[in-house]
Design an enzyme around this catalytic site. Sequence first.
Site, PDB file in Angstrom:
ATOM      1  N   ASP A   1      84.929  47.091  13.027  1.00  0.00           N
ATOM      2  CA  ASP A   1      85.758  48.014  12.420  1.00  0.00           C
ATOM      3  C   ASP A   1      87.137  46.910  12.537  1.00  0.00           C
ATOM      4  O   ASP A   1      87.845  46.727  13.407  1.00  0.00           O
ATOM      5  CB  ASP A   1      85.860  49.064  13.354  1.00  0.00           C
ATOM      6  CG  ASP A   1      87.211  50.015  12.786  1.00  0.00           C
ATOM      7  OD1 ASP A   1      88.065  49.807  12.006  1.00  0.00           O
ATOM      8  OD2 ASP A   1      87.010  51.162  13.004  1.00  0.00           O
TER       9      ASP A   1
ATOM     10  N   LYS B   1      94.543  53.671   6.582  1.00  0.00           N
ATOM     11  CA  LYS B   1      95.607  53.186   7.361  1.00  0.00           C
ATOM     12  C   LYS B   1      96.430  52.078   6.417  1.00  0.00           C
ATOM     13  O   LYS B   1      96.872  52.279   5.566  1.00  0.00           O
ATOM     14  CB  LYS B   1      95.063  52.457   8.354  1.00  0.00           C
ATOM     15  CG  LYS B   1      94.057  53.494   9.300  1.00  0.00           C
ATOM     16  CD  LYS B   1      94.834  54.682   9.860  1.00  0.00           C
ATOM     17  CE  LYS B   1      93.844  55.879  10.407  1.00  0.00           C
ATOM     18  NZ  LYS B   1      92.602  55.474  10.919  1.00  0.00           N
TER      19      LYS B   1
ATOM     20  N   ARG C   1      79.084  61.339  -7.973  1.00  0.00           N
ATOM     21  CA  ARG C   1      78.674  61.185  -6.477  1.00  0.00           C
ATOM     22  C   ARG C   1      78.161  59.680  -6.111  1.00  0.00           C
ATOM     23  O   ARG C   1      78.268  59.154  -5.322  1.00  0.00           O
ATOM     24  CB  ARG C   1      77.912  62.159  -5.794  1.00  0.00           C
ATOM     25  CG  ARG C   1      77.188  62.034  -4.523  1.00  0.00           C
ATOM     26  CD  ARG C   1      76.500  63.101  -3.710  1.00  0.00           C
ATOM     27  NE  ARG C   1      75.931  63.873  -4.514  1.00  0.00           N
ATOM     28  CZ  ARG C   1      74.714  63.690  -5.033  1.00  0.00           C
ATOM     29  NH1 ARG C   1      74.089  62.556  -4.966  1.00  0.00           N
ATOM     30  NH2 ARG C   1      74.275  64.760  -5.757  1.00  0.00           N
TER      31      ARG C   1
ATOM     32  N   TYR D   1      88.053  53.962  18.796  1.00  0.00           N
ATOM     33  CA  TYR D   1      88.997  55.188  17.955  1.00  0.00           C
ATOM     34  C   TYR D   1      88.406  56.377  18.471  1.00  0.00           C
ATOM     35  O   TYR D   1      87.032  56.462  18.546  1.00  0.00           O
ATOM     36  CB  TYR D   1      88.851  54.740  16.520  1.00  0.00           C
ATOM     37  CG  TYR D   1      89.246  55.951  15.643  1.00  0.00           C
ATOM     38  CD1 TYR D   1      90.736  56.280  15.659  1.00  0.00           C
ATOM     39  CD2 TYR D   1      88.583  56.779  15.036  1.00  0.00           C
ATOM     40  CE1 TYR D   1      91.231  57.027  14.807  1.00  0.00           C
ATOM     41  CE2 TYR D   1      88.992  57.864  14.205  1.00  0.00           C
ATOM     42  CZ  TYR D   1      90.261  58.104  14.268  1.00  0.00           C
ATOM     43  OH  TYR D   1      90.898  59.000  13.574  1.00  0.00           O
TER      44      TYR D   1
HETATM   45  C1  LIG Z   1      91.391  55.795  11.743  1.00  0.00           C
HETATM   46  C2  LIG Z   1      90.473  55.156  12.002  1.00  0.00           C
HETATM   47  C3  LIG Z   1      89.170  55.614  11.993  1.00  0.00           C
HETATM   48  C4  LIG Z   1      88.712  56.669  10.999  1.00  0.00           C
HETATM   49  O1  LIG Z   1      89.217  56.783   9.832  1.00  0.00           O
HETATM   50  P1  LIG Z   1      89.412  58.091   8.892  1.00  0.00           P
HETATM   51  O2  LIG Z   1      90.050  57.436   7.772  1.00  0.00           O
HETATM   52  O3  LIG Z   1      90.733  58.924   9.680  1.00  0.00           O
HETATM   53  O4  LIG Z   1      88.266  58.954   9.067  1.00  0.00           O
HETATM   54  C5  LIG Z   1      88.317  54.658  12.329  1.00  0.00           C
HETATM   55  N1  LIG Z   1      88.480  53.474  13.170  1.00  0.00           N
HETATM   56  C6  LIG Z   1      89.708  53.147  13.153  1.00  0.00           C
HETATM   57  C7  LIG Z   1      90.071  52.067  14.095  1.00  0.00           C
HETATM   58  C8  LIG Z   1      90.782  54.247  12.904  1.00  0.00           C
HETATM   59  O5  LIG Z   1      92.181  53.761  12.950  1.00  0.00           O
END
Ligand SMILES: *Cc1c(COP(=O)(O)O)cnc(C)c1O
Length: 388
Positions: free
Chosen positions: A178, A203, A53, A105
Site C-alpha cells: 500500500d 489522498k 462497469r 490502516y
Molecule cells: C485511506 C486509506 C485507505 C483506504 O482508502 P479509501 O479511499 O478511504 O477507501 C487504505 N490505505 C491507506 C494507507 C489509507 O490511508
Amino acid sequence: MSIGKNAAGFGTRAIHAGQRPDPTTGAIMTPVYMTSTYVQEEPAKTKGYDYSRTCNPTRTALEENLASLEGGRFGLSFSSGMGAINCLMNLLEAGDHVVACNDLYGGTYRLFKTLYEKFGVDFSLIDTSDLDKVQEAIRPDTKLVYLETPTNPLLRLSDIAAVAELCKERQGLVLAVDNTFATPYLQNPLELGADIVIHSVTKYLGGHSDVVGGALILDDEEMHDQLRHFQNTVGSTPGPMDCFLVLRGTKTLHVRMERHCQNAEKIAAWLSEHPKVAKVHYPGLPSHPQFELCQKQMKHAGGMVSLELEGGLAAGKDFVTRTMLFSLAESLGGVESLVDHPASMTHASIPREEREAAGLMDGLVRLSVGIEDLDDLIKDLEQALEDE
Ligand SMILES: *Cc1c(COP(=O)(O)O)cnc(C)c1O
C-alpha cells in the site's frame, strides 16, 4: 500512447500519460464520458467499450496514467481504496494465510478481521519492519505478504526490497504494498521487487479532498486478468467524474509532493524541539528508527507527521481542537492541512490492547501537512501548544 517509465520524467508522465487530445474535437482534457453504455454496429462489434462497469474511456485514461506513474504495465481503478484492497483480497481462498503489518490502516484491518477472517483467511499481523519476524511468519500456506510503508499513523518503514527477496524464495507468494502515504513520486514498490501496488487515490493522488477512489498497479499479465475479472464481477468501479478529478490531481502530484515534504520536514524538526512534545514520528528525522532506510527507499520522507504530547490523551485531545489552520478531520493528502486523533477517529475500529501493543498510544496526534505557507502552519501549531 501509454508513456513508459524510461520514455519521460515523472512530471511529464504525470501530465501526459494515458491522455491524448480527443480525436473528434481536439479537446486537450480527457472528456468525462458520462455514459453507461455504448452503441454497437452489429452484435458484439464495439469500439472497445460496451458497458461502463466494465470500462469507460475516462477510466482507461486514469488507469494508464497511474500505471505509468508507478512504472507498471497495468492499472486498475476503483471507487475507493477499500474497493481496490478488496479486489486484491479476492485472489485468496479459504485456508490461505496472509502476513501483514501490525499497524495497518484501520479500514484495511477491519476488512481483514471482520470479513476475510470469516471466509477462512488467516492473518498474522506482525512488525514487518523486522525482517526476522517476516521470515518467521511466512508459512507453507502463506499466499500474500501485505505491507504499508510508511505506516499509518506511526510512520514505520518496511524494507520493500528485502521483503521482496524473502517472497521470491517461495513461488506464488505475492507481495503487495500500500503506497498511499509515499505516492509514486517518493517510492516505487514495483521497482523494488513488489508484485502489486495499492493506492487510496483519495489522498495525495487526488490531492484536493474532493474525490474518493482507489487503484491497483502491477506488471503480471495473468494476475492482471484475474483482477480485471474480479473488478468487473464485484463492480466497485469509479464513475467518470471521479476519474477526471483524479487525473486532474495527478498532473500536479510532483509539485505538490515537493511542498508537502518541505513543510513536513520543517514542522517535524520544529516539533521535536518543542518542550510540550514528548515524541515525533517522522522518517526524515535522524531520531527515527528507519531513518537510513528512508534515505535509501524514498525520495523524501513524505507529508505526514505524528506526535505524542507530554500529558498524553488529555493533551492530545485538547490540541486537536485548538488548531485552526489544521482542520480536525479524517483523511490526508489534500493541499490543506489536517489533524487527526487516531485512537478516537481513524483507528477506533482496532481494539485498544492491539493498538497499544503496536505502539499506537491514545494520546497520539497525526498531522497531514498541507502546502500552505510554512510560517502560518507553525504559528498555528505554536498557539495550539500554548498554555491556556
Ligand atoms: C485511506 C486509506 C485507505 C483506504 O482508502 P479509501 O479511499 O478511504 O477507501 C487504505 N490505505 C491507506 C494507507 C489509507 O490511508
